[in-house]
Write a protein that holds these residues in place. Structure first.
Motif, mmCIF file in Angstrom:
data_model
loop_
_atom_site.group_PDB
_atom_site.id
_atom_site.type_symbol
_atom_site.label_atom_id
_atom_site.label_comp_id
_atom_site.label_asym_id
_atom_site.label_seq_id
_atom_site.Cartn_x
_atom_site.Cartn_y
_atom_site.Cartn_z
ATOM 1 N N VAL A 183 49.593 51.867 50.893
ATOM 2 C CA VAL A 183 48.605 52.662 50.207
ATOM 3 C C VAL A 183 47.374 52.683 50.778
ATOM 4 C CG1 VAL A 183 47.413 53.224 48.008
ATOM 5 C CG2 VAL A 183 49.454 52.216 47.939
ATOM 6 N N SER A 184 46.903 53.818 51.580
ATOM 7 C CA SER A 184 45.774 54.117 52.260
ATOM 8 C C SER A 184 45.074 55.122 52.239
ATOM 9 C CB SER A 184 46.444 54.239 53.842
ATOM 10 O OG SER A 184 45.548 54.210 54.810
ATOM 11 N N SER A 185 43.995 55.250 52.689
ATOM 12 C CA SER A 185 42.828 56.368 52.613
ATOM 13 C C SER A 185 42.184 56.369 53.699
ATOM 14 C CB SER A 185 41.908 56.261 51.275
ATOM 15 O OG SER A 185 41.290 55.275 51.573
ATOM 16 N N CYS A 186 41.971 55.406 54.598
ATOM 17 C CA CYS A 186 41.149 55.279 55.497
ATOM 18 C C CYS A 186 39.442 55.500 55.509
ATOM 19 C CB CYS A 186 41.673 56.287 56.735
ATOM 20 S SG CYS A 186 43.540 55.741 57.335
ATOM 21 N N LYS A 187 39.279 55.506 54.222
ATOM 22 C CA LYS A 187 37.778 55.986 53.802
ATOM 23 C C LYS A 187 37.775 55.004 52.577
ATOM 24 C CE LYS A 187 34.798 59.634 52.307
ATOM 25 N NZ LYS A 187 33.717 59.166 53.258
ATOM 26 N N GLY A 188 36.500 54.407 52.390
ATOM 27 C CA GLY A 188 35.984 53.592 51.211
ATOM 28 C C GLY A 188 35.696 54.398 49.985
ATOM 29 N N GLY A 296 39.884 52.637 57.274
ATOM 30 C CA GLY A 296 39.752 52.771 58.686
ATOM 31 C C GLY A 296 41.027 52.783 59.402
ATOM 32 N N THR A 297 40.958 53.185 60.700
ATOM 33 C CA THR A 297 42.383 53.133 61.611
ATOM 34 C C THR A 297 42.128 52.424 62.919
ATOM 35 O OG1 THR A 297 41.357 54.883 62.580
ATOM 36 C CG2 THR A 297 42.805 55.440 60.853
ATOM 37 N N VAL A 327 40.899 61.051 55.827
ATOM 38 C CA VAL A 327 42.437 60.855 55.700
ATOM 39 C C VAL A 327 43.251 61.500 56.702
ATOM 40 C CG1 VAL A 327 43.983 61.818 53.913
ATOM 41 C CG2 VAL A 327 41.948 60.765 52.879
ATOM 42 N N ALA A 328 42.831 62.487 57.236
ATOM 43 C CA ALA A 328 43.530 63.309 58.189
ATOM 44 C C ALA A 328 43.820 62.026 59.557
ATOM 45 C CB ALA A 328 43.091 64.592 58.837
ATOM 46 N N LYS A 329 42.981 61.209 59.748
ATOM 47 C CA LYS A 329 42.998 60.501 60.768
ATOM 48 C C LYS A 329 44.129 59.329 60.550
ATOM 49 C CE LYS A 329 38.083 60.771 62.010
ATOM 50 N NZ LYS A 329 36.730 60.039 62.114
ATOM 51 N N GLY A 330 44.115 58.984 59.095
ATOM 52 C CA GLY A 330 44.882 57.988 58.654
ATOM 53 C C GLY A 330 46.420 58.652 58.855
#
Length: 532
Positions: A183-188, A296-297, A327-330
């Protein structure tokens, strides 16, 4: 056979595929119909016309190995009664693949007492969290009891033991986990931990064995969001492994339970800590391990994706444009690492007041992710004070209010995760197989609807490892004549979502990425075996 050179094909939209063959008893007339369609049957499976290779659906068939049956007339003596039962059960169609449950391989351990009119059998599912297991059980009872000579039916429901597709290649602690979902967002601050925890407890409520791994060492959220009685991880001194804590039947591991609070350390050390916590934990048998990914990534995320065979990823975002950018980066990171993104959860979408619905943060970020990256499912979570309060109180919202609107949304998400993970497992397990009857390797890359065939010798000659190609000069060490034309692979095993491992008669184990297989010369005019 002719060879046809084909360029590298782009990934096509996500589609399900059929999984490994198993054996089941069917009437001869039905066998003739199926064998005309399934041309890749092994000749040895056609020796007795009454047996046919079936393919499991996403929820069926626990084992890909055929059940051994004693040769002789005794196996066919009760054929008429068994055929009656199997014919009745074949009326039940799996809604995902449109295939009956007999062909899917669900039916196990059938016992018939024709004199008393008693029938018993087991329906084995791939996961105890199957959302339509009750429907299967009810329909199985109905169709079998309708047979004129049947007086009593006993249906038992079960699920296969938890195991990954390629367990022998994993650390011991991960060898009994069927699916690992990130479960990821790459943003806090978008509610990623809230989604991860509530998703895990939703899957547990559906009957699955579930664990949660909090991968955020710098700011672990799990100790705040759940309230286990034992808030410290314990060590097994003999095995030198970690014993997870537990809350409401879900196993939990977080750096916050290590008695260290939040970590203050550099990236390489954090990667080592995460690796140790994840791979040395005694998770036991789990159907789903939910990983709460850190934002993050960077190095930590890449380490997790490479150490752990992630089955799929769920992306969490909020309606703002700024959230979409991160999110697009993730999503691109997961795409590069061949981890399918199966759903987008747009958190804090709206709230209702005065009979109206308000969107305080705008609209469209979640749908933009779905449209731009082709992720198949979108789920909206409203702004609810109770959802925030449950995270602070240590009681997940789906457990505190299992019939509420939020719980219903997570129920839909849980069903989506169960279905998509099962499809992905089947795609991976059947992506590359050797068809001995036509002496060709059949390839159907996950997330692609294209199927093609390769000559085994072509695959062996295209190995790019150091044993075949000089690492310094690039010169070819493996010559064309070194590989016999009649070479056949001894074993083909999946290597995550990106490649297969092929073992050849000389003992060499070749890693063949899907991308490379798509660029090789292909067989055309592949002969089909004559149906028996």
């Amino acid at each position: 056979m002719q060879l046809l050179h084909a360029p590298c094909w782009p990934h096509l939209p996500f589609q399900g595929c059929k999984s490994p063959s198993i054996l089941a008893l069917v009437p001869p007339d039905r066998f003739l119909q199926l064998s005309a369609i399934n041309f890749s049957l092994h000749p040895s499976k056609l020796e007795k016309f009454i047996w046919v290779s079936h393919r499991p659906s996403i929820f069926g068939c626990g084992s890909t190995n055929a059940t051994s049956v004693e040769a002789g007339v005794s196996a066919v003596s009760t054929g008429t009664a068994e055929n009656d039962v199997l014919k009745a059960l074949s009326q039940i169609i799996d809604p995902d693949f449109g295939t009956d449950i007999v062909s899917c391989g669900f039916v196990k351990d059938m016992q018939i007492n024709e004199a008393l009119g008693e029938v018993s059998f087991r329906l084995e599912l791939t996961t105890p969290a199957c959302p339509i297991k009750d429907m299967f059980e009810q329909r199985a009872n109905e169709v079998v009891v309708a047979i004129p000579w049947v007086n009593k039916v006993n249906v038992t429901m079960s699920a296969q033991p938890a195991r990954p597709i390629f367990a022998e290649q994993l650390p011991v602690g991960l060898q009994k986990i069927s699916n690992i979902v990130a479960v990821s967002s790459c943003k806090g601050g978008v509610g990623k931990s809230t989604v991860a925890v509530n998703l895990a407890y939703t899957l547990a409520g559906m009957g699955a064995r579930v664990g949660i791994f909090d991968a955020d060492v710098y700011g672990p959220s799990l100790p705040t969001m759940v309230s286990p009685e034992n808030r410290l991880l314990e060590m097994n001194p003999e095995k030198r492994t970690i014993i997870p804590t537990e809350y409401l039947g879900v196993k939990l591991v977080s750096f916050g339970f290590a008695g260290q609070g939040r970590a203050i350390m550099r990236g390489p050390m954090v990667s080592g800590v995460i690796n140790q916590l994840l791979t040395t934990t005694e998770w036991g048998e789990l159907d789903y391990l939910v990983i709460d990914m850190p934002p993050g990534t960077g190095d930590i995320q890449l380490t997790l994706c490479q150490v752990v065979p992630l089955t799929a990823a769920v992306i969490v975002t909020t309606p703002q444009k700024l959230a979409f950018i991160d999110v697009a980066k993730g999503v691109r990171m997961f795409s590069k690492l061949k981890v399918p993104c199966i759903a987008v959860v747009e958190n804090m979408c709206h709230f209702d007041a005065d009979g109206k619905r308000y969107y305080p943060f705008g609209r469209g970020s979640g749908s933009q992710v779905v449209q731009q990256f082709g992720i198949p499912h979108l789920f909206d979570l409203p702004i609810r004070p109770t959802l925030s309060a449950s995270g602070d109180s240590g009681m997940p919202e789906v457990a505190a209010d299992p019939c509420g609107e939020v719980a219903n949304t997570f129920q839909d998400l849980g069903v989506c995760v169960v279905q998509q993970c099962a499809k992905i497992r089947q795609q991976v397990s059947t992506a590359v197989i050797y068809d001995k009857s036509i002496k060709a390797i059949k390839v159907k890359v996950p997330q692609s609807d294209e199927e093609f065939f390769l000559h085994p010798a072509t695959v062996r000659r295209n190995d790019r490892s150091a044993q075949s190609v000089d690492e310094w000069t690039g010169d070819q060490k493996l010559q064309y004549t070194d590989v016999p034309e009649d070479i056949e692979p001894e074993e083909i095993r999946p290597m995550g979502n990106y490649a297969v491992s092929i073992t050849w008669p000389d003992g060499f184990s070749q890693i063949a990425p899907y991308d490379q297989l798509q660029t090789m010369e292909r067989l055309v005019d592949v002969p089909q075996p004559t149906p028996v």
